[in-house]
Write a protein that holds these residues in place. Structure first.
Motif, PDB file in Angstrom:
ATOM      1  N   TRP A 170      -6.623  -6.113   1.661  1.00 49.07           N
ATOM      2  CA  TRP A 170      -6.007  -5.273   0.629  1.00 49.07           C
ATOM      3  C   TRP A 170      -6.054  -3.794   0.994  1.00 49.07           C
ATOM      4  CZ3 TRP A 170      -2.827  -7.493  -2.499  1.00 49.07           C
ATOM      5  CH2 TRP A 170      -3.025  -8.840  -2.858  1.00 49.07           C
ATOM      6  N   TRP A 174      -2.688  -1.455   0.992  1.00 48.81           N
ATOM      7  CA  TRP A 174      -2.585  -0.145   0.332  1.00 48.81           C
ATOM      8  C   TRP A 174      -2.178   0.954   1.313  1.00 48.81           C
ATOM      9  CZ3 TRP A 174      -3.532  -3.191  -3.542  1.00 48.81           C
ATOM     10  CH2 TRP A 174      -3.707  -2.729  -4.838  1.00 48.81           C
ATOM     11  N   ALA A 196      -7.173  -4.004  -6.166  1.00 47.94           N
ATOM     12  CA  ALA A 196      -7.297  -2.551  -6.089  1.00 47.94           C
ATOM     13  C   ALA A 196      -8.692  -2.126  -5.659  1.00 47.94           C
ATOM     14  CB  ALA A 196      -6.942  -1.928  -7.445  1.00 47.94           C
ATOM     15  N   ALA A 199      -9.208  -2.956  -2.034  1.00 45.90           N
ATOM     16  CA  ALA A 199      -8.476  -1.958  -1.250  1.00 45.90           C
ATOM     17  C   ALA A 199      -9.264  -0.665  -1.121  1.00 45.90           C
ATOM     18  CB  ALA A 199      -7.119  -1.677  -1.891  1.00 45.90           C
ATOM     19  N   SER A 218      -7.607   3.561  -7.828  1.00 46.95           N
ATOM     20  CA  SER A 218      -7.027   2.959  -6.630  1.00 46.95           C
ATOM     21  C   SER A 218      -5.564   2.598  -6.850  1.00 46.95           C
ATOM     22  CB  SER A 218      -7.831   1.718  -6.231  1.00 46.95           C
ATOM     23  OG  SER A 218      -7.279   1.086  -5.095  1.00 46.95           O
ATOM     24  N   ILE A 222      -1.232   3.793  -5.048  1.00 45.55           N
ATOM     25  CA  ILE A 222      -0.130   2.978  -4.522  1.00 45.55           C
ATOM     26  C   ILE A 222       1.030   2.832  -5.509  1.00 45.55           C
ATOM     27  CG2 ILE A 222      -0.898   0.698  -5.331  1.00 45.55           C
ATOM     28  CD1 ILE A 222      -0.208  -0.372  -2.513  1.00 45.55           C
TER      29      ILE A 222
END
Length: 367
Positions: A170, A174, A196, A199, A218, A222
């Motif tokens: 992840w 991202w 998230a 990531a 997070s 993105i």
């Protein structure tokens, strides 16, 4: 406590019986968006003397259930199974509370086992009839037992990312500089918040309790690159196939089906998030004994293996894995190399926190 899941599922700490929680939303299930049309009843067996009504998600998952479980159960027990779809929690609750129970067995998001039991909507399962040997122990509840497993994973367009050049976790998903292109994420907090946090560098074993503020921070990073926030499982494979996005959070079975049909897409199982469904019996059904017998049949290794041979969702009975060829286990994400790095979603945590977080998530999407 969240643990990595191994091929044989030994030591797996499932916090519930499965799926993307907060279950009042039908679209949380990987097949529910296909369930707008009622599934036709399975063929009636000669000499049928009883009827069992099963509420299921519809679409591909019900077709797989029909071939692997419903039709064999009909033949073995001289029973007619009538399918009603999709699973609808509002109807479920109203049916039980009115005392007019017309459904005998229901396939539900596993968080509903916890919530439904607390609301006195479910019959207690009889484990002198249902053999729980081989079933993941944390998917065995007094009021529900696991039905199947699925993974919410990184999916990618193989034309855009050929020869293994796709994001492998992840954090890389991202990373829009190293892996450019529009993304698609699930319009649902369960699973998406976990992605998230992964990531952002949170270790899988340290995910829960979720650091919600960190997860939203997070997601902020993105958000501008998320072209589509999907709410139906059929969307990610379509978006990847037509090139509208190059990466997507998606249910593994949907991507594998699209791949079999020739679409240029694939699943990365590393850091995939394990979710699932469970069988329950509505409180007050007049066919409780037959319903218990059905669930016992459905979770047996042979039926579990047959189900996973018809659709790329993993069995909850670990003994079924011994009955499956290596190629099928590979497609399910249950080969040794793929299974060990997947993560189990802690549904108990989500049952306690979903409403508050979902409200925040919906507000965040509007910003």
């Amino acid at each position: 406590m969240l643990k990595k899941i191994a091929l044989t599922f030994m030591g797996m700490a499932l916090a519930v019986s499965l799926t993307a929680c907060g279950g009042s939303n039908q679209a949380s299930n990987p097949q529910s968006d296909q369930g707008s049309n009622e599934v036709k009843p399975a063929a009636q067996t000669a000499g049928v003397s009883k009827e069992l009504v099963v509420m299921d998600w519809g679409g591909a998952i019900s077709e797989a259930h029909k071939k692997a479980i419903f039709e064999p159960f009909e033949k073995a027990n001289h029973v007619k199974i009538t399918l009603v779809s999709p699973t609808d929690y509002g109807k479920f609750k109203a049916m039980v509370q009115s005392g007019n129970v017309g459904v005998d067995v229901v396939n539900v998001d596993s968080d509903f086992v916890i919530r439904g039991a607390a609301q006195n909507l479910l019959e207690k399962l009889d484990y002198s009839v249902i053999n729980k040997d081989g079933i993941l122990k944390d998917l065995v509840n007094d009021y529900g037992i696991g039905a199947e497993l699925f993974s919410t994973a990184i999916a990618y367009n193989t034309d855009k990312f050929p020869a293994g050049s796709h994001p492998k976790n992840w954090t890389e998903f991202w990373d829009v500089k190293k892996f450019p292109g529009p993304r698609s994420l699930w319009k649902y907090p369960t699973g998406t918040l976990e992605a998230a946090l992964l990531a952002d560098g949170v270790k899988p074993e340290e995910l829960y309790p979720l650091d919600v503020d960190r997860a939203f921070a997070s997601l902020d990073k993105i958000k501008k690159d998320v072209k589509v926030w999907w709410n139906a499982g059929a969307q990610p494979p379509q978006l990847l196939a037509n090139g509208e996005v190059v990466l997507a959070e998606a249910w593994n079975g949907r991507i594998s089906t699209a791949k079999k049909e020739g679409a240029p897409e694939e699943v990365e199982f590393n850091q995939a998030l394990i979710m699932g469904d469970s069988w329950v019996i509505p409180k007050g059904t007049p066919n409780k004994d037959l319903a218990m017998k059905f669930i016992a049949f459905a979770v047996a290794p042979e039926q579990q293996a047959a189900f996973s041979s018809n659709i790329d969702y993993a069995p909850v009975n670990q003994k079924a894995l011994d009955l499956l060829p290596d190629k099928v286990k590979e497609n399910l994400g249950q080969s040794a190399d793929k299974a060990k790095n997947q993560i189990v979603v802690n549904i108990k945590w989500w049952v306690e926190n979903f409403d508050t977080i979902n409200e925040r998530f919906e507000q965040w999407l509007l910003k």
